[in-house]
Design a protein around this motif. Structure first.
Motif, PDB file in Angstrom:
ATOM      1  N   SER A   1      56.842  52.982  65.676  1.00 58.29           N
ATOM      2  CA  SER A   1      57.469  54.465  65.630  1.00 58.29           C
ATOM      3  C   SER A   1      58.528  54.496  64.720  1.00 58.29           C
ATOM      4  O   SER A   1      59.049  53.404  64.189  1.00 58.29           O
ATOM      5  CB  SER A   1      58.093  55.037  66.990  1.00 58.29           C
ATOM      6  OG  SER A   1      58.970  54.093  67.643  1.00 58.29           O
TER       7      SER A   1
ATOM      8  N   THR B   1      62.242  56.835  63.121  1.00 58.47           N
ATOM      9  CA  THR B   1      63.191  57.774  63.419  1.00 58.47           C
ATOM     10  C   THR B   1      63.109  58.960  62.324  1.00 58.47           C
ATOM     11  O   THR B   1      62.339  58.732  61.401  1.00 58.47           O
ATOM     12  CB  THR B   1      64.420  57.122  63.451  1.00 58.47           C
ATOM     13  OG1 THR B   1      64.692  56.808  62.092  1.00 58.47           O
ATOM     14  CG2 THR B   1      64.718  56.106  64.282  1.00 58.47           C
ATOM     15  N   GLU B   2      63.926  59.862  62.436  1.00 56.91           N
ATOM     16  CA  GLU B   2      63.692  61.079  61.358  1.00 56.91           C
ATOM     17  C   GLU B   2      64.060  60.547  60.033  1.00 56.91           C
ATOM     18  O   GLU B   2      63.578  61.077  59.049  1.00 56.91           O
ATOM     19  CB  GLU B   2      64.405  62.258  61.849  1.00 56.91           C
ATOM     20  CG  GLU B   2      63.851  63.048  63.124  1.00 56.91           C
ATOM     21  CD  GLU B   2      64.623  64.261  63.479  1.00 56.91           C
ATOM     22  OE1 GLU B   2      65.667  64.084  62.737  1.00 56.91           O
ATOM     23  OE2 GLU B   2      64.449  65.036  64.374  1.00 56.91           O
TER      24      GLU B   2
ATOM     25  N   ASN C   1      54.665  60.528  63.965  1.00 57.27           N
ATOM     26  CA  ASN C   1      56.083  59.975  63.457  1.00 57.27           C
ATOM     27  C   ASN C   1      55.851  58.417  63.761  1.00 57.27           C
ATOM     28  O   ASN C   1      56.445  57.698  64.532  1.00 57.27           O
ATOM     29  CB  ASN C   1      57.113  60.302  64.552  1.00 57.27           C
ATOM     30  CG  ASN C   1      57.470  61.885  64.434  1.00 57.27           C
ATOM     31  OD1 ASN C   1      57.605  62.143  63.271  1.00 57.27           O
ATOM     32  ND2 ASN C   1      57.679  62.490  65.576  1.00 57.27           N
TER      33      ASN C   1
END
Length: 242
Positions: free
Chosen positions: A111, A113-114, A209
């Motif tokens: 995964s 993060t933004e 994401n």
């Protein structure tokens, strides 16, 4: 003198003949499932072609099996034993009963993060949509992978992934990110199957994401399944009780 046929009688006879013709045509249509005779003939011709194709395929399969049998019969004892051992080894590998080594790919899913940094948080996007993992594994199998594992667990015919209490399981074992999928087979073929434009890797990265890396390797080892001791649900190590 010839008796003149009245106009009314001619009309009645014509109507009766029309009814008989109509009933006959209706009967023919019912026999042909509502199709015209021409259409019915075309359908039967197509079905016949299909049956002939199936017959040819079956004949080819029978010939292939017969050729294998003949090769075993005509082989010397040592060669026969070698052929049978080779077949057994191949099917044991496919069933997950033995370790497999060779070239292939290693797929890692993490995964992000933004900001694009790798996150150590749970991979909710994939965990709650674990069908994506199944789809990726199916793509590898379709690309002729000889063996596949997920986080160190061999994927075999009775493997299953399920979500329970917000935890992702492979059979009875909890699996967490990063998800690492190993596959043994032709490395170029396996990588191409995953990295095709708008394919499974693209979908995961765009909508969930996650960062997906696909690395080719000439030296991958996938361990045998820990289900080896069971065949069709029977423990082969279990002794009969008196």
């Amino acid at each position: 003198m010839h008796k003149k046929i009245s106009y009314k009688s001619l009309v009645v006879v014509t109507i009766i003949l029309g009814i008989f013709i109509s009933l006959q045509l209706k009967s023919i249509n019912q026999e042909n499932n509502g199709m015209t005779t021409l259409k019915k003939g075309e359908q039967l011709t197509q079905e016949l072609k299909s049956l002939k194709k199936e017959e040819e395929d079956l004949k080819e399969e029978i010939k292939r099996i017969q050729d294998d049998i003949d090769s075993y019969k005509n082989a010397k004892d040592g060669s026969l034993e070698g052929n049978i051992s080779s077949e057994i080894k191949k099917y044991e590998e496919l069933a997950g009963y033995t370790d497999v080594k060779g070239q292939g790919v290693v797929v890692t899913i993490k995964s992000v993060t933004e900001s694009g940094n790798i996150s150590n948080a749970s991979l909710d996007g994939i965990s709650y949509n674990f069908d994506l993992l199944l789809s990726l594994i199916n793509k590898l199998n379709s690309a002729q992978a000889n063996a596949v594992s997920l986080n160190g667990h061999r994927i075999v015919y009775n493997s299953y992934i399920h979500l329970k209490e917000d935890k992702l399981y492979l059979n009875d074992s909890i699996i967490k990110e990063p998800f690492v999928i190993k596959a043994i087979g032709n490395a170029d073929t396996l990588a191409s199957a995953l990295q095709i434009k708008y394919g499974i890797v693209w979908e995961i990265e765009k909508y969930y994401n996650a960062k997906v890396t696909v690395e080719k390797s000439d030296n991958i080892t996938i361990k045998a399944s820990n289900e080896r001791e069971y065949l069709d649900g029977v423990d082969i190590n279990e002794k009969d009780e008196d």
